[in-house]
Design an enzyme around this catalytic site. Sequence first.
Site, PDB file in Angstrom:
ATOM      1  N   ASN A   1       0.837  -1.189   0.000  1.00  0.00           N
ATOM      2  CA  ASN A   1       0.000   0.000   0.000  1.00  0.00           C
ATOM      3  C   ASN A   1       0.878   1.247   0.000  1.00  0.00           C
ATOM      4  O   ASN A   1       1.958   1.272   0.591  1.00  0.00           O
ATOM      5  CB  ASN A   1      -0.987  -0.010   1.178  1.00  0.00           C
ATOM      6  CG  ASN A   1      -0.334  -0.108   2.543  1.00  0.00           C
ATOM      7  OD1 ASN A   1       0.659  -0.818   2.730  1.00  0.00           O
ATOM      8  ND2 ASN A   1      -0.898   0.581   3.511  1.00  0.00           N
TER       9      ASN A   1
ATOM     10  N   GLU B   1       0.281   5.300   0.623  1.00  0.00           N
ATOM     11  CA  GLU B   1      -0.664   6.328   1.047  1.00  0.00           C
ATOM     12  C   GLU B   1      -0.264   7.697   0.506  1.00  0.00           C
ATOM     13  O   GLU B   1       0.841   7.882  -0.008  1.00  0.00           O
ATOM     14  CB  GLU B   1      -0.744   6.365   2.576  1.00  0.00           C
ATOM     15  CG  GLU B   1      -1.305   5.092   3.161  1.00  0.00           C
ATOM     16  CD  GLU B   1      -1.379   5.090   4.672  1.00  0.00           C
ATOM     17  OE1 GLU B   1      -2.017   4.177   5.211  1.00  0.00           O
ATOM     18  OE2 GLU B   1      -0.805   5.997   5.337  1.00  0.00           O
ATOM     19  N   ASN B   2      -1.192   8.633   0.653  1.00  0.00           N
ATOM     20  CA  ASN B   2      -0.995   9.990   0.166  1.00  0.00           C
ATOM     21  C   ASN B   2      -1.694  10.936   1.130  1.00  0.00           C
ATOM     22  O   ASN B   2      -2.748  10.581   1.676  1.00  0.00           O
ATOM     23  CB  ASN B   2      -1.590  10.098  -1.244  1.00  0.00           C
ATOM     24  CG  ASN B   2      -1.336  11.424  -1.880  1.00  0.00           C
ATOM     25  OD1 ASN B   2      -2.047  12.377  -1.597  1.00  0.00           O
ATOM     26  ND2 ASN B   2      -0.340  11.482  -2.728  1.00  0.00           N
ATOM     27  N   ALA B   3      -1.156  12.128   1.303  1.00  0.00           N
ATOM     28  CA  ALA B   3      -1.749  13.089   2.230  1.00  0.00           C
ATOM     29  C   ALA B   3      -3.193  13.430   1.867  1.00  0.00           C
ATOM     30  O   ALA B   3      -3.986  13.791   2.730  1.00  0.00           O
ATOM     31  CB  ALA B   3      -0.912  14.367   2.275  1.00  0.00           C
TER      32      ALA B   3
ATOM     33  N   TYR C   1      -5.340  11.291   1.008  1.00  0.00           N
ATOM     34  CA  TYR C   1      -6.055  10.052   1.337  1.00  0.00           C
ATOM     35  C   TYR C   1      -6.665   9.385   0.118  1.00  0.00           C
ATOM     36  O   TYR C   1      -6.461   8.218  -0.124  1.00  0.00           O
ATOM     37  CB  TYR C   1      -7.105  10.252   2.448  1.00  0.00           C
ATOM     38  CG  TYR C   1      -6.468  10.566   3.785  1.00  0.00           C
ATOM     39  CD1 TYR C   1      -5.891   9.562   4.542  1.00  0.00           C
ATOM     40  CD2 TYR C   1      -6.424  11.869   4.244  1.00  0.00           C
ATOM     41  CE1 TYR C   1      -5.284   9.849   5.765  1.00  0.00           C
ATOM     42  CE2 TYR C   1      -5.810  12.171   5.458  1.00  0.00           C
ATOM     43  CZ  TYR C   1      -5.247  11.168   6.206  1.00  0.00           C
ATOM     44  OH  TYR C   1      -4.636  11.451   7.397  1.00  0.00           O
TER      45      TYR C   1
ATOM     46  N   CYS D   1      -3.976   0.553  -2.692  1.00  0.00           N
ATOM     47  CA  CYS D   1      -3.804  -0.637  -1.855  1.00  0.00           C
ATOM     48  C   CYS D   1      -2.742  -1.575  -2.439  1.00  0.00           C
ATOM     49  O   CYS D   1      -2.418  -1.516  -3.622  1.00  0.00           O
ATOM     50  CB  CYS D   1      -5.129  -1.381  -1.741  1.00  0.00           C
ATOM     51  SG  CYS D   1      -6.455  -0.416  -0.997  1.00  0.00           S
TER      52      CYS D   1
ATOM     53  N   GLU E   1      -2.964  -4.750  -3.106  1.00  0.00           N
ATOM     54  CA  GLU E   1      -3.485  -5.644  -4.134  1.00  0.00           C
ATOM     55  C   GLU E   1      -3.468  -4.971  -5.505  1.00  0.00           C
ATOM     56  O   GLU E   1      -3.001  -5.550  -6.491  1.00  0.00           O
ATOM     57  CB  GLU E   1      -4.921  -6.077  -3.807  1.00  0.00           C
ATOM     58  CG  GLU E   1      -5.042  -6.818  -2.489  1.00  0.00           C
ATOM     59  CD  GLU E   1      -5.372  -5.938  -1.294  1.00  0.00           C
ATOM     60  OE1 GLU E   1      -6.095  -6.393  -0.412  1.00  0.00           O
ATOM     61  OE2 GLU E   1      -4.879  -4.784  -1.240  1.00  0.00           O
TER      62      GLU E   1
ATOM     63  N   CYS F   1     -10.278  -4.693   0.217  1.00  0.00           N
ATOM     64  CA  CYS F   1     -11.372  -3.728   0.314  1.00  0.00           C
ATOM     65  C   CYS F   1     -12.283  -3.852  -0.914  1.00  0.00           C
ATOM     66  O   CYS F   1     -11.976  -4.578  -1.869  1.00  0.00           O
ATOM     67  CB  CYS F   1     -10.824  -2.312   0.427  1.00  0.00           C
ATOM     68  SG  CYS F   1     -10.075  -1.664  -1.094  1.00  0.00           S
TER      69      CYS F   1
ATOM     70  N   CYS G   1     -10.647  -2.933  -4.296  1.00  0.00           N
ATOM     71  CA  CYS G   1      -9.722  -3.983  -4.744  1.00  0.00           C
ATOM     72  C   CYS G   1     -10.471  -5.200  -5.266  1.00  0.00           C
ATOM     73  O   CYS G   1     -10.082  -5.801  -6.269  1.00  0.00           O
ATOM     74  CB  CYS G   1      -8.764  -4.379  -3.626  1.00  0.00           C
ATOM     75  SG  CYS G   1      -7.488  -3.127  -3.327  1.00  0.00           S
TER      76      CYS G   1
END
Length: 119
Positions: free
Chosen positions: A29, A31-33, A35, A40, A42, A73, A76
């Site tokens: 995964n 992430e990014n600020a 969101y 993910c 997968e 999720c 995904c």
Amino acid sequence: RNFSYSPYSKFRVGAALRTVDGKIYQGCNVENASYGGAICAERTAFVKAVSEGHLRFVAIAVSCDFNHYITPCGICRQFMNEFGKNLEIFFVNDDRTYKRAVLADILPYAFGPEDLPEK
């Protein structure tokens, strides 16, 4: 998951995707600020494989840092459905115990390429 970039959630996830010819693509995964710009593990694995020309897959394994079976999720699941409803999914605990499912079982009544009208 060791390469996960998860400074916000601190929830590291890793995935290993197997193609029909046995090649393994790893993902984590990221992430990014904002969101919403996160991806993910997968989908990262799928994007890497597809970008190298693979479109047929046998199985994917997903793990995190906890002894708690995590499942993909919804985004995904829908993403994986694009490549086949019979994909095996292994939910792997940190202690290497696992559970197995088939995508069609965890995404019933999925909408996919076969549902699009013929051109």
